[in-house]
Enzyme design. Sequence first.
Site, PDB file in Angstrom:
ATOM      1  N   TYR A   1       0.818  -1.211   0.000  1.00 59.42           N
ATOM      2  CA  TYR A   1       0.000   0.000   0.000  1.00 59.42           C
ATOM      3  C   TYR A   1       0.855   1.266   0.000  1.00 59.42           C
ATOM      4  O   TYR A   1       1.761   1.426   0.817  1.00 59.42           O
ATOM      5  CB  TYR A   1      -0.925   0.022   1.220  1.00 59.42           C
ATOM      6  CG  TYR A   1      -1.767   1.277   1.305  1.00 59.42           C
ATOM      7  CD1 TYR A   1      -2.841   1.466   0.450  1.00 59.42           C
ATOM      8  CD2 TYR A   1      -1.454   2.292   2.206  1.00 59.42           C
ATOM      9  CE1 TYR A   1      -3.597   2.618   0.504  1.00 59.42           C
ATOM     10  CE2 TYR A   1      -2.205   3.452   2.270  1.00 59.42           C
ATOM     11  CZ  TYR A   1      -3.275   3.606   1.409  1.00 59.42           C
ATOM     12  OH  TYR A   1      -4.026   4.768   1.453  1.00 59.42           O
TER      13      TYR A   1
ATOM     14  N   HIS B   1      -5.098  15.775  -3.728  1.00 56.27           N
ATOM     15  CA  HIS B   1      -5.253  15.995  -2.294  1.00 56.27           C
ATOM     16  C   HIS B   1      -5.180  17.471  -1.888  1.00 56.27           C
ATOM     17  O   HIS B   1      -5.507  17.811  -0.743  1.00 56.27           O
ATOM     18  CB  HIS B   1      -4.194  15.204  -1.524  1.00 56.27           C
ATOM     19  CG  HIS B   1      -4.474  13.738  -1.458  1.00 56.27           C
ATOM     20  ND1 HIS B   1      -4.473  12.936  -2.568  1.00 56.27           N
ATOM     21  CD2 HIS B   1      -4.784  12.924  -0.403  1.00 56.27           C
ATOM     22  CE1 HIS B   1      -4.764  11.692  -2.223  1.00 56.27           C
ATOM     23  NE2 HIS B   1      -4.957  11.658  -0.907  1.00 56.27           N
TER      24      HIS B   1
ATOM     25  N   ASN C   1       0.581  11.855   5.435  1.00 52.99           N
ATOM     26  CA  ASN C   1      -0.037  11.047   6.486  1.00 52.99           C
ATOM     27  C   ASN C   1       0.226  11.669   7.852  1.00 52.99           C
ATOM     28  O   ASN C   1       1.243  12.316   8.072  1.00 52.99           O
ATOM     29  CB  ASN C   1       0.535   9.638   6.448  1.00 52.99           C
ATOM     30  CG  ASN C   1      -0.439   8.622   5.879  1.00 52.99           C
ATOM     31  OD1 ASN C   1      -0.291   7.436   6.063  1.00 52.99           O
ATOM     32  ND2 ASN C   1      -1.450   9.095   5.178  1.00 52.99           N
TER      33      ASN C   1
ATOM     34  N   TYR D   1     -18.840  31.438  45.365  1.00 51.00           N
ATOM     35  CA  TYR D   1     -18.094  30.340  44.748  1.00 51.00           C
ATOM     36  C   TYR D   1     -16.993  30.817  43.800  1.00 51.00           C
ATOM     37  O   TYR D   1     -15.946  30.201  43.704  1.00 51.00           O
ATOM     38  CB  TYR D   1     -19.050  29.443  43.963  1.00 51.00           C
ATOM     39  CG  TYR D   1     -19.877  28.508  44.796  1.00 51.00           C
ATOM     40  CD1 TYR D   1     -19.924  28.604  46.180  1.00 51.00           C
ATOM     41  CD2 TYR D   1     -20.636  27.506  44.196  1.00 51.00           C
ATOM     42  CE1 TYR D   1     -20.698  27.748  46.940  1.00 51.00           C
ATOM     43  CE2 TYR D   1     -21.407  26.644  44.945  1.00 51.00           C
ATOM     44  CZ  TYR D   1     -21.438  26.764  46.315  1.00 51.00           C
ATOM     45  OH  TYR D   1     -22.200  25.901  47.054  1.00 51.00           O
TER      46      TYR D   1
ATOM     47  N   ARG E   1     -14.303  31.605  46.343  1.00 48.48           N
ATOM     48  CA  ARG E   1     -13.986  30.547  47.304  1.00 48.48           C
ATOM     49  C   ARG E   1     -13.642  29.219  46.618  1.00 48.48           C
ATOM     50  O   ARG E   1     -12.788  28.467  47.096  1.00 48.48           O
ATOM     51  CB  ARG E   1     -15.177  30.372  48.254  1.00 48.48           C
ATOM     52  CG  ARG E   1     -15.049  29.262  49.235  1.00 48.48           C
ATOM     53  CD  ARG E   1     -16.045  29.366  50.388  1.00 48.48           C
ATOM     54  NE  ARG E   1     -17.359  29.746  49.971  1.00 48.48           N
ATOM     55  CZ  ARG E   1     -18.447  28.958  50.059  1.00 48.48           C
ATOM     56  NH1 ARG E   1     -18.321  27.724  50.487  1.00 48.48           N
ATOM     57  NH2 ARG E   1     -19.635  29.409  49.719  1.00 48.48           N
TER      58      ARG E   1
ATOM     59  N   PHE F   1      -2.091   7.144  11.958  1.00 47.58           N
ATOM     60  CA  PHE F   1      -2.448   8.480  11.479  1.00 47.58           C
ATOM     61  C   PHE F   1      -3.732   9.004  12.114  1.00 47.58           C
ATOM     62  O   PHE F   1      -4.035  10.185  12.023  1.00 47.58           O
ATOM     63  CB  PHE F   1      -2.638   8.444   9.955  1.00 47.58           C
ATOM     64  CG  PHE F   1      -3.533   7.328   9.493  1.00 47.58           C
ATOM     65  CD1 PHE F   1      -4.881   7.324   9.765  1.00 47.58           C
ATOM     66  CD2 PHE F   1      -2.992   6.261   8.791  1.00 47.58           C
ATOM     67  CE1 PHE F   1      -5.702   6.285   9.360  1.00 47.58           C
ATOM     68  CE2 PHE F   1      -3.806   5.209   8.366  1.00 47.58           C
ATOM     69  CZ  PHE F   1      -5.172   5.226   8.652  1.00 47.58           C
TER      70      PHE F   1
ATOM     71  N   GLU G   1     -12.902   4.892   5.349  1.00 40.66           N
ATOM     72  CA  GLU G   1     -12.653   5.642   6.574  1.00 40.66           C
ATOM     73  C   GLU G   1     -13.999   5.838   7.268  1.00 40.66           C
ATOM     74  O   GLU G   1     -14.633   6.893   7.179  1.00 40.66           O
ATOM     75  CB  GLU G   1     -12.000   6.988   6.251  1.00 40.66           C
ATOM     76  CG  GLU G   1     -10.649   6.838   5.559  1.00 40.66           C
ATOM     77  CD  GLU G   1     -10.031   8.168   5.166  1.00 40.66           C
ATOM     78  OE1 GLU G   1     -10.656   9.221   5.441  1.00 40.66           O
ATOM     79  OE2 GLU G   1      -8.951   8.156   4.568  1.00 40.66           O
TER      80      GLU G   1
END
Length: 549
Positions: free
Chosen positions: A72, A102, A217, A314, A317, A366, A453
């Site tokens: 791959y 990409h 990646n 609060y 405190r 990744f 994915e």
Amino acid sequence: MTDVMAATAPESADTVEIDGYSMTVEKIVHVARGAAGVFPTVVLSDEARRLTVEARDYVEANWLTDDAPPIYGINTGLGRLMDVRVPPQDQDRFQNLVINSHSAGIGEPLPADETRALLLLRTNALAKGLSGVRVECLDRLISILNAGVVPVIPSQGSVGASGDLAPLAHLVSVMVGHEKGEAFLGGERMPAVRALELAGLPTEFKLAPKDVLALINGSTISLATAALALHDARQLARQADVALALSLEAVRGETAAFDERIHAARNAPGQITVSRNVRAFVTGSRRTTEKARQVQLPDEHRPGAYKPRVQDAYSLRCAPQVHGTTRESLEFAETLLIREANAATDNPLVLPDGNGGFDVMSGGNFHGEPIGVAADLIAIAVAEIGAISERRSFRLTDPNLSYGLPLNLVGGQLGLNTGFSIVHCSAAAIASENKVLCFPSVADSVPTKANQEDHVSMCTFSSRKARQVVRNTQIILGVEFMLATQGIDLAAPHLGDEAGLGQGTQAAYDAFRAIVPMTREDVYQNEQMARAQQFVADATVIDAVGEVL
């Protein structure tokens, strides 16, 4: 638990070495932001170079041959195209086509410090020698970083699964001198080729098989953004203790709630640290005493004779409990992020087989889940600092809640002057924004790549949100500094000998007033608020109170 801001400085003010194993938040910030406009030189360690070359030599000898089995990303397509073989004669073209396909990021460019942190961290991931990438790629990334070339990287478009694929492809487009790539040089945006040329770097860089996949990646943009957010969040956590102490001085608060025995009883290191800090800041204070509280301010309503206050609200405190939890949350986030900063996040990985060779193995390092969880936790933890700070600011503007400080902290004629009510409203609006930004992105998932994915982390947005929450909270804390110091000034004439501040609060007051002066009449508040925000962003007060801690 030591103070959360205690940190080890980078090994050298001039050089930061990348070895794949020893990255820290301090080194990331040092390289990303420099000091006074000067940046350190980044170098690759000899051992990282050796490991990278050794793994790459094996890849070329065994898996970049005509008869190699399908592997791959080395001789196959990507994603669902993992079963499609890419012939050796098409590999060079394949590297460039991956950049084209990409480079699908969109949105405003990443800030320069995030981009510089990205260059550092992506190189560090590859420097472990487990990616099978050529060492020339590491040298190219380092040369771009050292030359001050800042790639234009769109901030949106990653789901944090197979790494920040789309944004990282834009980084690679600059790296190879792609005609469509862009970069900043000296703050000016220009074509990547022009930036490289002006920086004295070769305008072309050829990628070889496996290079492009290794470079894109890993959720490294998410990591860079989260690491810087973490650093700034730690600065905020420490400054929040100072703002708290100033507000305590302004309302002549009681200090029993900060007694070390109370916090030891809960055994929570964070709140123990915060309470210790506050005690140190107010050491020597005349205002946080019963004698000071006995003084009745002109706007203080007292039915009958003075009665001891017993305990404060609060937001005063319980601040050690809130601030302390933030500190401990940030420590856990740092554990996740530094682990990730020194991780190999490529796929596939080229791993030693123990017999002098290597195995190539596909996995999921990744995936950005650790970064997403850390960044969402940073956002939540910092938002709580802002939420409790806003409540203290609100109290300071109301005489019934501040024990007699003038309405809206008006320093002159009431009615003619409005005071700080709208300043507080801005803090309230921003605190509300933080609540929305705290929705955890990592809890969402939109399957992509034809369902290959089918679970993604959305960590890139987690990191961007975290950084926005930090910026918002800088404003909120700045407002508290404004209102607390105004309250201190307005009460002073009525307290006489009881007006003295503590050792740390006096130092903090002086540092803030040097930048934001006291006002008797309404002024253009936006300018004052901008100064106050910068005061917090620069962490000026930390140096001012450093000796006290």
